[in-house]
Design a protein around this motif. Structure first.
Motif, short mmCIF file in Angstrom:
data_model
loop_
_atom_site.label_atom_id
_atom_site.label_comp_id
_atom_site.label_asym_id
_atom_site.label_seq_id
_atom_site.Cartn_x
_atom_site.Cartn_y
_atom_site.Cartn_z
N GLU A 1 1.96 -23.72 -7.43
CA GLU A 1 2.13 -22.58 -8.24
C GLU A 1 2.92 -22.73 -9.56
O GLU A 1 2.51 -22.46 -10.73
N ILE A 2 3.91 -23.81 -9.72
CA ILE A 2 4.74 -24.23 -10.94
C ILE A 2 3.57 -25.05 -11.61
O ILE A 2 3.83 -24.60 -12.83
N THR B 1 1.27 -22.70 -13.27
CA THR B 1 2.20 -21.81 -14.33
C THR B 1 2.14 -22.81 -15.52
O THR B 1 1.97 -22.21 -16.71
N ASP C 1 -4.55 -19.40 -12.96
CA ASP C 1 -3.53 -20.33 -12.62
C ASP C 1 -2.16 -19.72 -12.83
O ASP C 1 -1.13 -20.46 -12.64
N GLY C 2 -1.85 -18.63 -13.63
CA GLY C 2 -0.47 -18.31 -13.84
C GLY C 2 -0.64 -17.04 -15.14
O GLY C 2 -1.58 -16.75 -15.46
N THR C 3 0.49 -16.64 -15.07
CA THR C 3 1.07 -15.26 -15.80
C THR C 3 1.77 -15.78 -16.92
O THR C 3 2.85 -16.23 -16.62
N LYS D 1 8.31 -20.06 -6.01
CA LYS D 1 7.14 -20.52 -6.50
C LYS D 1 7.43 -22.02 -5.76
O LYS D 1 8.25 -23.00 -6.05
N THR E 1 3.11 -15.53 -10.32
CA THR E 1 1.97 -16.34 -10.39
C THR E 1 0.48 -15.87 -10.44
O THR E 1 0.16 -15.48 -9.30
N TYR E 2 -0.07 -15.49 -11.61
CA TYR E 2 -1.33 -14.68 -11.65
C TYR E 2 -1.24 -13.57 -10.69
O TYR E 2 -1.83 -13.24 -9.82
#
Lengths: 598, 598
Positions: B311-312, B315, B407-409, B307, B478-479
């Motif tokens: 992305e980080i 997340t 923005d994230g999972t 990532k 990430t999503y």
């Protein structure tokens, strides 16, 4: 005294010998020749006649090789020997090469044109090794050519093959008759559809035949080859003089070295050959005779590694004896180390003396490592007259040593301090100890290998941004080689642990130019003891068999977790219980203090 | 409500459908047919039209397959589904088979004579899978034959392909333009001498094109195939209707599904294909067209796993939002769980409500696991109307859940207790926590993989003769998919960790028929922070990104080492600092107590 402290090598002879070798290169129509450190048995120690690398170059390290070409000669050495090689070889004639960073085939490609021919002695290299060269040289037109050993041709006073006497290793120590072992291994061959196995590893042959030898130092093995047939019968190739006192066995045919090739060529296939340890010449002979080869590991390696109850009992006893000698030694050292003038050589000499005083020591199991101060930061340091160092206040001393006894092989490291150790030293010692305790305490589900457990020994060091650049442990033989596979406690350990395997547990820490630390016990893999509340899982654990106190002055007690402190106190209580009855009254008084609870 | 609690399956329809299928077998001249759970994309979730296994047999588990023969039909299920399968299939017509203990090829060998022909749909199986069958069937005369899908032929009202709308995933979340990603991957192809790569993994394609979809539940992916050329241009095969709002890109050609085979056959070789994930039919098409295939992993897998900073950051933010919802939930649960009548379904429903209340929840990232009492001992338990259980005093409740945000999972597990937990429960919870803390704290030399670190999470359990039968952690997207490779924290994790990889850290303990425990945070691999006294070593570490308190009533404080207690207190201090500003005043009061130092 087994250990010697003299520099056995000088750079002076190398250039003339290299010139002689180059004449032979021309005569043989070759552009180069490989001179390995290894002998035909691929062991860690070689006989004087096999010390070709040292004879030619002056370099005496335990690993490395030379490639001699018409206009240059590379001496390939790993990280341990970068300094030593410069003192031992004539740098005008020999060029040290950093190996394995530089691959020998890449070096050859740069040095030789297409059509270059490099000779090698097919008795001194394994098939795996030559395959590596041939893969590396693919497409560049440089050829590797098996042939006569050109070093042997110019080495006028080359010593003869060793002819050490062979002794029987009786059932009370081996725990299994040779005939039963041979039946067991023959069954493995039958099941794999192999008619015979060629054995070239001396410790495999010694284990299988229940014999021990004296052909080389430190490892009580017999230099020999053997062929095991699928009916359990065996041909044994060596100097018959060595074994004549053993008495005949109708299932074992003793033959001279010369008969080996003919016997190979007379086999029915498929023949099992270990490409990682057998000389490539064996494959060439079999192939030329049209015999099918099945490349598999030496079938004795794994059965030998799984020690039986008798071997474990013998090893335990050897460790108690050796532990008593170590405690007498540490008691002496505790009194002597703060007096001015004590040197590393004094310590090594004294330690060997305590082991000799058991009247049972047959050899040391390797050259004692005794590194004080900055010398301790070299994990494989071996003291010589010229490197010898006098102890100073604040020094740590790493002492790694072992003995060969008829009932077992020992290997132990303790680190002690002179005067008041520094804070960094104590912190690192404590982390190393935590790693060593983690391995001592671990139980794990059956099926795991050394790679899976190795990180447990490093976790406390890692947390401080530290680590050590060697494996956590190696396999150990039973009155055989102190380094024995296939099990190992390291990142490359992929063979699952099985009950009976003996390993060292020896994390360390090394700060270049400053100090070194290592703490080592031997352990045996066992079924994990029953435990209340445990799941129904097949789990294994280590039983520690080394009993010698660990330097309490180097431990930061508050850093230890409760379980770690409990382990240490229980360990020291066991040391006192087992060793106190075996030592002098004065040493006992010392031991009670050294092993008191923290 | 995303999650449903109904039993979506009945055993009643299976027998008639199986009879229909057998007629098709006869018509096709086959003796059997493979019905996998997988669809052509080999994902964890399938669209309704691809739920062939459930339609035919009634079995709705997330892994398994059926082999239908003329006189028997085996339903192959792993340890998780041994109980469930018996309730879902008609046992007079379908036979559950314990897999992977029983290999399907061995089962086939027993069931069919020489000459037997078993059909399969080459869009639903990978080359690796079929190679496994063909190896296993070697020499027995049973043949695997690619052909039409016989289930589709008899499934009259089979739903159509999903046609979920595709949305762009903008630069502020992806952190890298699709064109840059494509140039980067094309360079990998160029360097490997490959003219093109075939992409069949939906999350690879979504990552590469910076898009997200809605073709299936839980995973916001697009069902599509793609061909990436070595100049960065791309052909994208799906239903063009799904992407028509995205606007054209001159470097991306959108084509209908039908055009895929023709496009494959028109490629120049060598073409990179991932034999572990691509349908075998792709290899067949390429081979028949005489195009060279280079079997290598999907070239997006590793770059996607690393990532980038954007992305980080996304997340991290998703985890703070999700953490706030979790804390509101735990505060509610703490007040509700001791009142009579609360059920697992109540808890799952309430938890989804707290996530929905963020107004940002796009989906749950998987079916929430909420197992109380003995249900908690099933690591993958999913509550249904019939399994639903009312909480009892002394229960542990394992709650494993997550959300899909733009923005994230997220993915988090907490275990809480009702009333007074037992001693075994607290001891095991503490050991699980120690393992989880060990992973949270570890720093390690770059180069190690999940296998090397996994034992650290188990060591405290092992010491008590306990363990857990799943990996310690999995990669997270990430999503994208909540289970994402190639990194994993487990015995099979051989891919070295690299900065940017996101993983779960979730050791557990399960006592059958009694209770379950699991504690899970997500972590990101980072360069290890500078540390005084550290060696010069390139080391990595995990940064924890989940901030939710851990049940203090289940911790045996005295068992924790000082460093473990320090970690826990520092973690809870961070939870309070980061989450308190985002929650209600009442929940804040609760959080301050839940996160107070121990």
């Amino acid at each position: 005294m087994f250990q010697s402290f003299s520099e056995s090598s000088t750079p002076d002879d190398g250039p003339a010998r290299l010139a002689d070798l180059r004449q032979e290169l021309v005569a043989a129509g070759l552009d180069g020749f490989l001179i390995p450190r290894a002998d035909t048995f691929q062991g860690e120690y070689v006989a004087p006649r096999d010390a070709r690398l040292a004879w030619l170059t002056g370099f005496t390290g335990s690993a490395g090789f030379c490639i001699a070409l018409a206009n240059r000669a590379g001496v390939f050495i790993d990280g341990r020997y970068r300094v030593q090689v410069k003192a031992q070889v004539d740098l005008d004639h020999f060029t040290p090469v950093h190996w394995p960073e530089v691959k020998p085939w890449d070096w050859l490609k740069e040095a030789l044109p297409r059509g270059g021919k490099v000779g090698f002695d097919p008795w001194l290299h394994t098939l795996s090794e030559i395959e590596g060269y041939r893969d590396g040289l693919k497409g560049c037109g440089i050829e590797l050519v098996a042939g006569e050993n050109l070093v042997d041709r110019i080495w006028v006073d080359q010593p003869p093959r060793p002819s050490g006497k062979v002794t029987a290793y009786p059932l009370e120590f081996s725990g299994e008759k040779s005939g039963e072992k041979r039946t067991r291994i023959a069954k493995i061959l039958l099941e794999a559809g192999q008619c015979a196995a060629v054995l070239t590893l001396p410790d495999s042959i010694c284990w299988l035949l229940n014999i021990r030898g004296s052909d080389i130092e430190r490892n009580p093995v017999v230099h020999a080859f053997a062929i095991l047939l699928d009916d359990g019968k065996m041909q044994f190739f060596t100097d018959p003089e060595k074994v004549k006192d053993l008495g005949p066995d109708p299932n074992i045919e003793v033959l001279d070295w010369d008969a080996f090739e003919e016997a190979l060529a007379a086999l029915k296939g498929p023949v099992r050959v270990d490409k990682a340890s057998a000389p490539i010449h064996i494959s060439d002979v079999l192939r030329e005779a049209g015999i099918e080869i099945d490349y598999r590991d030496d079938p004795c390696i794994l059965p030998k590694a799984r020690k039986n109850a008798t071997e474990i009992a013998g090893t335990r006893e050897a460790h108690l004896r050796d532990g008593a000698a170590m405690v007498e030694f540490l008691y002496w050292l505790d009194g002597a180390k703060d007096k001015p003038g004590l040197t590393e050589i004094d310590i090594v000499t004294k330690l060997e003396g305590f082991r000799r005083a058991t009247n049972m020591l047959l050899d040391i199991s390797f050259e004692t490592i005794c590194g004080s101060g900055a010398n301790g930061a070299l994990p494989h340091y071996r003291v010589s007259e010229s490197s010898n160092r006098t102890l100073e206040d604040g020094d740590l001393i790493v002492i790694d040593s072992g003995g060969q006894y008829f009932d077992g092989t020992t290997d132990i490291t303790r680190t002690v301090c002179v005067g008041n150790p520094g804070g960094d030293e104590r912190a690192a010692f404590t982390r190393v100890l935590q790693g060593m305790i983690a391995i001592s305490r671990v139980r794990w589900p059956r099926g795991l290998a050394g790679r899976d457990l190795d990180p447990l020994a490093r976790y406390p060091l890692w947390a401080a941004g530290q680590d050590f650049d060697h494996g956590t442990g190696h396999g150990v033989g039973t009155y055989l080689c102190v380094h024995e596979g296939p099990q190992r406690l390291s990142r490359s350990g992929e063979v699952p642990f099985e009950p009976g395997m003996i390993l060292s547990n020896e994390p360390g820490y090394y700060r270049e130019g400053a100090f070194g630390i290592r703490t080592e016990n031997l352990v045996v893999v066992m079924g994990a003891p029953e435990l209340a509340g445990a799941d129904k899982r097949d789990m294994l654990s280590f039983e520690t068999i080394t009993f010698v106190p660990i330097e309490r002055r180097l431990i930061e007690v508050d850093t230890l977790a409760l379980a770690e402190r409990d382990w240490l106190n229980a360990y020291h209580a066991q040391v006192i219980e087992k060793i106190a009855p075996r030592i002098s009254t004065a040493a006992k008084g010392w031991l009670l203090k050294a092993g008191a609870p923290i």
